[in-house]
Design an enzyme around this catalytic site. Structure first.
Site, mmCIF file in Angstrom:
data_model
loop_
_atom_site.group_PDB
_atom_site.id
_atom_site.type_symbol
_atom_site.label_atom_id
_atom_site.label_comp_id
_atom_site.label_asym_id
_atom_site.label_seq_id
_atom_site.Cartn_x
_atom_site.Cartn_y
_atom_site.Cartn_z
ATOM 1 N N HIS A 186 0.838 -1.215 0.000
ATOM 2 C CA HIS A 186 0.000 0.000 0.000
ATOM 3 C C HIS A 186 0.868 1.259 0.000
ATOM 4 O O HIS A 186 0.457 2.306 0.495
ATOM 5 C CB HIS A 186 -0.940 0.030 1.207
ATOM 6 C CG HIS A 186 -1.866 -1.131 1.285
ATOM 7 N ND1 HIS A 186 -3.119 -1.139 0.708
ATOM 8 C CD2 HIS A 186 -1.714 -2.352 1.879
ATOM 9 C CE1 HIS A 186 -3.707 -2.293 0.940
ATOM 10 N NE2 HIS A 186 -2.879 -3.054 1.642
ATOM 11 N N SER A 316 17.998 17.524 -17.177
ATOM 12 C CA SER A 316 17.270 18.783 -17.190
ATOM 13 C C SER A 316 18.032 19.831 -17.965
ATOM 14 O O SER A 316 19.266 19.877 -17.934
ATOM 15 C CB SER A 316 17.034 19.277 -15.756
ATOM 16 O OG SER A 316 16.472 20.571 -15.744
ATOM 17 N N LYS A 322 20.991 17.188 -12.619
ATOM 18 C CA LYS A 322 19.805 16.356 -12.430
ATOM 19 C C LYS A 322 19.855 15.151 -13.371
ATOM 20 O O LYS A 322 20.188 15.280 -14.544
ATOM 21 C CB LYS A 322 18.533 17.153 -12.707
ATOM 22 C CG LYS A 322 17.253 16.488 -12.222
ATOM 23 C CD LYS A 322 16.075 17.450 -12.371
ATOM 24 C CE LYS A 322 14.848 16.925 -11.657
ATOM 25 N NZ LYS A 322 14.337 15.701 -12.290
ATOM 26 N N GLU A 329 10.883 5.589 -17.882
ATOM 27 C CA GLU A 329 9.847 6.371 -18.558
ATOM 28 C C GLU A 329 9.578 5.830 -19.964
ATOM 29 O O GLU A 329 8.425 5.718 -20.392
ATOM 30 C CB GLU A 329 10.268 7.837 -18.608
ATOM 31 C CG GLU A 329 10.293 8.496 -17.225
ATOM 32 C CD GLU A 329 11.087 9.780 -17.196
ATOM 33 O OE1 GLU A 329 11.529 10.256 -18.269
ATOM 34 O OE2 GLU A 329 11.275 10.324 -16.089
#
Length: 464
Positions: A186, A316, A322, A329
């Site tokens: 959960h 980025s 980053k 993805e």
């Protein structure tokens, strides 16, 4: 420059350098829709059918040896990819794939005639219908090509790619089988597992998906060829269906057989719908793997940060340093596309009317795209993500030490209610479970150390 080609409607100008004839040219004019060309795998499969048919027709005496030899030679050039530019038709055409079948017939005849006479195109000595399409119909050729292209893509591309990814995950699971960490259910802290156990679930899920794909293959290997126009086999000699299936099996090296019911093979596409469902299962598994690794790799300081994903490229254009989970993805996006393709295939397969389903091109285009995306996705994810990922054992240990669900180990000794009270106090006061348990007086230091041991909470055979 152009030349005249004819069909039953009349004459039409065809580019001089084209091998195709009138029906292909009309399709180019009448179906200027989108940019999605008919998958070349379907074209190559159709050429393989033409080659096999020429052999069978020659053996049964219905096609002269010299014509059969010319058809085979031209078909081999198509199969080998030498004439790929000669197949410009789009997916959005007649729902039976007739124009693509005729495109293949015309190109093979046009090239065969050039080999025989030096003149490209035409209908002599090799006729696209009478010779290249002999004993066949678009209605049985196209679904047969759909099945051959699908089976070939699954056997040669998808299954090896699944094995790559599964093998890479299994290797990582074995390597990190003793790294203990917090489990989560959960999206909340749960009892301990090892990183190896966590990865082993991915391997098992891929195995389920692979088995589903393999179980769908036998029906895909059943061919409509021999059913001709409506499934009766009109204009195909007795035994043609079985003979061409055997020839195609020999040419492709796949266990292809004649479909037991040609009416169903033309009117429905249950085997490809089932295969699409199995591909969707794989997509769901890949989505789960990508999302889990995306979560475990989140951070590096404000997330879970339990897994270090490979830094393949800057993440980025504005935030220096980053790094993003781009492989996760990409895998997620292709999984979405496969799920969408399955919806398209399901709807298209449900739309068969009477003796022919006329949604064939969109079915095979969607199915082959799914197979290609899944195969490329599995291989790419293994090479650029799984092979280079590393667990952050220190961060896992930190989370484990601060986790509250280790208290579950106290249940057999002090009961659920007291254990829950310890967890609640530790959470509210920001202390450890040990500190809360000792403050409440429910256990001694020695008892806590003996009973709350993460390595004892992993089950049997915990490294795998």
């Amino acid at each position: 420059m152009s030349r005249k080609e004819t069909d039953s409607i009349g004459a039409i100008d065809v580019p001089e350098d084209a091998y195709w004839g009138a029906q292909t040219q009309r399709s180019l004019i009448n179906f200027a829709i989108g940019q999605e060309r008919m998958p070349i795998a379907v074209v190559h499969a159709l050429a393989t059918i033409k080659k096999a048919a020429a052999r069978v027709n020659n053996r049964n005496g219905s096609l002269p040896q010299d014509v059969a030899r010319l058809i085979e030679q031209a078909a081999d050039e198509v199969i080998g990819g030498q004439l790929d530019e000669q197949f410009p038709l789009v997916v959005w055409q007649t729902g039976s794939g007739t124009q693509t079948n005729m495109n293949v017939n015309e190109v093979i005849a046009g090239r065969a005639n050039e080999l025989a006479t030096g003149a490209r195109g035409g209908k002599s000595p090799v006729h696209p219908n009478d010779h290249v399409n002999r004993s066949q119909s678009s209605n049985d050729c196209f679904p047969t090509a759909m099945h051959i292209a699908t089976a070939s893509a699954v056997y040669n591309q998808l299954l090896p790619a699944i094995a790559e990814l599964s093998g890479g995950l299994a290797e990582q699971a074995a390597r990190h089988g003793n790294v203990i960490k917090t489990g989560r259910t959960h999206m909340m802290d749960a009892t301990p597992i090892t990183f190896g156990q966590e990865l082993s679930a991915f391997v098992a899920q891929l195995d389920y998906a692979e088995r589903a794909i393999r179980s769908a293959l036998p029906a895909v290997c059943e061919l409509a060829q021999g059913g001709t126009a409506v499934g009766t086999g009109l204009n195909a000699p007795a035994g043609f269906a079985e003979a061409i299936a055997g020839e195609l099996a020999a040419l492709t090296g796949m266990p292809l057989i004649s479909a037991p019911n040609k009416f169903a093979a033309l009117a429905g596409h249950e085997p490809l719908t089932i295969m699409s469902g199995a591909l969707k299962t794989l997509a769901a598994t890949l989505m789960k793997i990508a999302n889990d690794l995306r979560l475990l790799g989140s951070g590096p300081r404000a997330g879970f940060a339990e897994v270090r994903l490979p830094a393949n490229e800057p993440g980025s254009s504005i935030m220096p340093g980053k790094v993003n989970p781009t492989q996760c993805e990409a895998l997620s996006m292709l999984a979405c596309q496969v799920m969408g393709n399955d919806t398209t295939i399901t709807f298209a397969a449900s739309q068969g009317h009477l003796q022919l389903n006329v949604f064939k091109p969109v079915i095979i285009n969607s199915l082959l795209q799914s197979i290609r995306l899944l195969a490329d996705g599995c291989s790419n994810f293994q090479a650029h993500c799984i092979a280079g990922l590393e667990p952050d054992a220190a961060k896992m240990s930190e989370h484990l030490e601060r986790g509250l669900m280790l208290v579950t180990a106290l249940n057999p000794h002090i009961g659920y209610d007291k254990a829950a009270e310890i967890a609640k106090q530790a959470y509210q006061q920001g202390t450890t479970l040990r500190e809360a348990a000792l403050q409440l007086g429910y256990v001694t230091e020695e008892e806590f150390s003996e009973w709350v041991r993460p390595e004892s909470m992993l089950g049997n055979g915990h490294t795998h």
